[in-house]
Design a protein around this motif. Structure first.
Motif, PDB file in Angstrom:
ATOM      1  N   ALA A   1     -27.628 -72.597-112.615  1.00 39.54           N
ATOM      2  CA  ALA A   1     -27.166 -71.430-111.852  1.00 39.54           C
ATOM      3  C   ALA A   1     -26.855 -70.278-112.792  1.00 39.54           C
ATOM      4  N   ALA A   2     -26.390 -70.600-114.001  1.00 30.64           N
ATOM      5  CA  ALA A   2     -26.056 -69.567-114.973  1.00 30.64           C
ATOM      6  C   ALA A   2     -27.306 -68.843-115.480  1.00 30.64           C
TER       7      ALA A   2
ATOM      8  N   THR B   1     -29.750 -67.648-113.540  1.00 33.64           N
ATOM      9  CA  THR B   1     -30.211 -66.608-112.617  1.00 33.64           C
ATOM     10  C   THR B   1     -30.060 -65.173-113.141  1.00 33.64           C
ATOM     11  N   PRO B   2     -28.852 -64.783-113.608  1.00 34.36           N
ATOM     12  CA  PRO B   2     -28.743 -63.384-114.033  1.00 34.36           C
ATOM     13  C   PRO B   2     -29.640 -63.047-115.223  1.00 34.36           C
ATOM     14  N   TRP B   3     -29.919 -64.029-116.052  1.00 31.58           N
ATOM     15  CA  TRP B   3     -30.794 -63.759-117.213  1.00 31.58           C
ATOM     16  C   TRP B   3     -32.239 -63.696-116.757  1.00 31.58           C
TER      17      TRP B   3
ATOM     18  N   ILE C   1     -24.774 -59.690-111.761  1.00 32.00           N
ATOM     19  CA  ILE C   1     -25.767 -60.400-110.944  1.00 32.00           C
ATOM     20  C   ILE C   1     -25.217 -61.764-110.529  1.00 32.00           C
ATOM     21  N   TYR C   2     -24.607 -62.452-111.490  1.00 32.06           N
ATOM     22  CA  TYR C   2     -24.046 -63.776-111.205  1.00 32.06           C
ATOM     23  C   TYR C   2     -22.976 -63.691-110.117  1.00 32.06           C
TER      24      TYR C   2
ATOM     25  N   GLU D   1     -33.200 -62.566-113.816  1.00 27.02           N
ATOM     26  CA  GLU D   1     -33.345 -61.268-113.150  1.00 27.02           C
ATOM     27  C   GLU D   1     -33.566 -60.155-114.165  1.00 27.02           C
ATOM     28  N   GLN D   2     -32.781 -60.194-115.239  1.00 31.05           N
ATOM     29  CA  GLN D   2     -32.891 -59.120-116.228  1.00 31.05           C
ATOM     30  C   GLN D   2     -34.173 -59.244-117.053  1.00 31.05           C
TER      31      GLN D   2
ATOM     32  N   HIS E   1     -30.245 -64.381-125.448  1.00 29.40           N
ATOM     33  CA  HIS E   1     -29.222 -65.017-124.610  1.00 29.40           C
ATOM     34  C   HIS E   1     -29.831 -66.151-123.790  1.00 29.40           C
TER      35      HIS E   1
ATOM     36  N   GLU F   1     -36.769 -57.760-114.913  1.00 25.70           N
ATOM     37  CA  GLU F   1     -36.609 -56.303-114.802  1.00 25.70           C
ATOM     38  C   GLU F   1     -37.151 -55.587-116.052  1.00 25.70           C
TER      39      GLU F   1
ATOM     40  N   ILE G   1     -31.883 -59.965-124.187  1.00 27.80           N
ATOM     41  CA  ILE G   1     -31.870 -60.825-122.999  1.00 27.80           C
ATOM     42  C   ILE G   1     -32.533 -62.162-123.336  1.00 27.80           C
TER      43      ILE G   1
END
Lengths: 381, 199
Positions: free
Chosen positions: A177-178, A180-182, B155-156, A184-185, A159, A188, A156
């Motif tokens: 915006a891209a 955000t998912p990284w 998530i995205y 979150e992980q 990336h 986590e 993670i």
């Protein structure tokens, strides 16, 4: 647990060795470069499937031989465990009671060794990355999922770092915006790591103090601290309560990520997370790194090893095998005696120690088995 | 043994395929050599046809021969649900269950900064159009792979979908049905514990 028999073929300077060991304290006496540490390394390897001296396992094979074989018979909780490890240019193949094993993590709850090597003394002064590596490895037997969690966290991170660089360099399609998912992980998996490290340090603390005071014969208080920006301030009763703590860490993690976001974009690098954390030893609230003596460093590390052994015993109801390489040099007679006394006091089933001379071992005549190591041979002494 | 040029060429070409190494490629090549002429031509034609006639569905990116795939044009399908997957092969896996009656959307990839794949490089825009055009979609089920890349994609997407006012769900992590708990790996077990539900 204890090691009953060990056979080596083409391992370091042991071309052919077969030897039986007793419970209690076993001491390898020998001059320099005769194979004391090599023997300790073999015992460590058979208990943890890795060397404490090198990552390069090929170097364990005797020069001019193609493969090395280690095999051992150990006893744990009254049952016999047979292990063998074949090392060659393809890697290592390990069998446990005649069956191939896949995962090292399965193995560590069956056999385990805690090893003190003079190299460990660097731990206090070394780079934070070395300390993280040390403690991450120490956590492993207590949390089989820790290795996978760390691996996930590392990917993670990779990336995310790439994405930060791409955003900084205004590469196409890379925007905040891209991220955000990284984020979150990262939060986590990072929280899992933080919690495990925190719990481990908290469990080590009382042991560390007790063993340090007993070995150093002083009332000075050593403390191990997990240095991170991401733990909530400690409140005694709930210090170890799982779920709430995880939620609190996630909250702090999220907040610091947003605080550092501009800086991260400037550097193109993740600045928040357990990969930035450190571990610090204090003695009476002073940093051991800068104020403690060589002898104190040695006693801190030895106390840490004994603490790890005690923690393993709590978790698996048996002591691991304890290996101490060249432990008496730099310890004065009183501390050396105190160390041996502490080991007897804990009643660790089996200990292996190397020393240059029989005279340097305190309590020489007490319940210890001596072996003389000479040019790759071992005999009772 | 020195081999004829054409044979060698076929072996080399076969080795491009996933899971095919030197030995398997040789076996396949010699097998093709012994085959009936018509059978071998059949295989060759099937490969050519695949490349010439198949395309991505203009709605969901599934593999199809027509402009719009069979599933998207099937009037019996539930148009209120869209299930999102990474690859067309994932769609086949879910179709095999015969349980899911909704529509699909194939992303053809997952977010992966290390491979230079961002949101614009996978078929997210098409999905958002399908959600906005008053097609009456009520739920998007995200079934990207449980890898860190698939999870990042999930998530995205979930944020985008929710901000479009549509329900987004994620398939559950769990232990494989019909197998023993002791064979599940620790991370799967931890995730399935965290995702436990009332019964």
């Amino acid at each position: 647990m204890f090691l009953k028999e060990l056979s080596l073929r083409n391992f370091r300077n042991y071309i052919e060795l077969s030897i039986c060991f007793n419970k209690g304290i076993n001491i390898f006496i020998g001059e320099n470069a005769q194979g004391k540490t090599n023997l300790l390394e073999a015992i460590h390897f058979i208990h943890s499937l890795q060397s404490f001296r090198t990552q390069e396992e090929k170097s364990l094979i005797s020069i001019s031989f193609k493969d090395a074989l280690l095999s051992a018979e150990a006893e744990r909780g009254g049952s016999i465990i047979n292990v063998s490890a074949l090392l060659d240019d393809k890697g290592k193949r390990v069998k446990l009671n005649g069956k191939k094993i896949g995962k090292t993590s399965e193995f560590l709850s069956r056999l385990f060794a805690i090893t003190f090597s003079p190299d460990d003394l660097f731990l206090i002064k070394d780079l934070p990355s070395e300390r993280r590596r040390y403690f991450d490895r120490a956590i492993l037997p207590h949390s089989p999922s820790y290795l996978k969690t760390s691996a996930r966290y590392d990917s993670i991170l990779e990336h995310r770092n790439r994405l930060l660089k791409d955003i900084r360099d205004a590469k196409k399609g890379a925007d905040t915006a891209a991220l955000t998912p990284w984020n979150e992980q990262l939060i986590e998996e990072g929280t899992r790591i933080l919690l495990k490290r925190h719990q481990f340090v908290e469990q080590i603390k009382p042991f560390l103090e007790k063993f340090f005071q007993s070995i150093s014969k002083s009332s000075k208080r050593p403390i191990l601290i997990y240095e991170t920006q991401l733990l909530p301030p400690l409140r005694d009763e709930e210090a170890l309560s799982g779920v709430n703590m995880a939620d609190e860490i996630k909250g702090i993690f999220r907040l610091s990520l947003s605080e550092k976001s501009r800086e991260e974009l400037r550097y193109g690098h993740t600045l928040v997370g357990p990969h930035r954390d450190d571990f610090q030893f204090l003695i009476d609230d002073q940093k051991a790194k800068t104020t403690a003596s060589q002898g104190q460093h040695r006693m801190i590390i030895l106390s840490l090893k004994l603490s790890e052994a005690a923690l393993y015993k709590e978790a698996f109801s048996e002591y691991p095998v304890l290996l101490l390489d060249d432990v008496f040099s730099e310890l004065d007679e009183i501390r050396a005696e105190a160390l041996i006394e502490q080991i007897f006091d804990m009643d660790i089933e089996q200990v292996f120690i190397t020393a240059a001379k029989k005279e340097s071992v305190p309590f020489s005549n007490k319940r210890c088995s001596f072996y003389l190591i000479k040019e790759g041979t071992v005999r009772p002494y | 043994m020195a081999q004829a040029g054409v044979l060698n060429r076929l072996i080399e070409e076969l080795m491009r395929l996933p899971g095919i190494g030197q030995k398997t490629a040789q076996r396949l090549a010699f097998f093709l050599l012994k085959m009936d002429d018509s059978e071998a031509r059949g295989i060759a034609r099937a490969i050519v046809d695949l490349k010439e006639k198949s395309r991505f569905c203009s709605v969901c990116n599934n593999i199809t021969e027509a402009e719009i795939c069979e599933i998207c044009s099937d009037p019996m399908r539930d148009r209120k649900k869209i299930l999102v997957i990474e690859e067309p092969s994932n769609l086949l896996a879910i179709e095999k269950t015969k349980e899911y009656k909704g529509l699909y959307h194939v992303l053809i990839g997952a977010l992966s900064p290390l491979d230079g794949i961002g949101p614009k490089d996978i078929k997210i825009e098409g999905l958002m159009q399908r959600l906005s055009n008053g097609h009456g979609v009520e739920e998007v089920i995200i079934a990207t792979n449980p890898t860190i890349e698939g999870e990042a994609t999930a998530i995205y997407l979930s944020r985008l979908i929710k901000s479009a006012g549509i329900k987004a769900t994620r398939i559950a992590y769990g232990v494989p049905v019909g197998s023993d708990l002791e064979y599940a790996d620790e991370v799967t077990l931890i995730k399935s514990l965290e995702g436990r539900r009332d019964i």
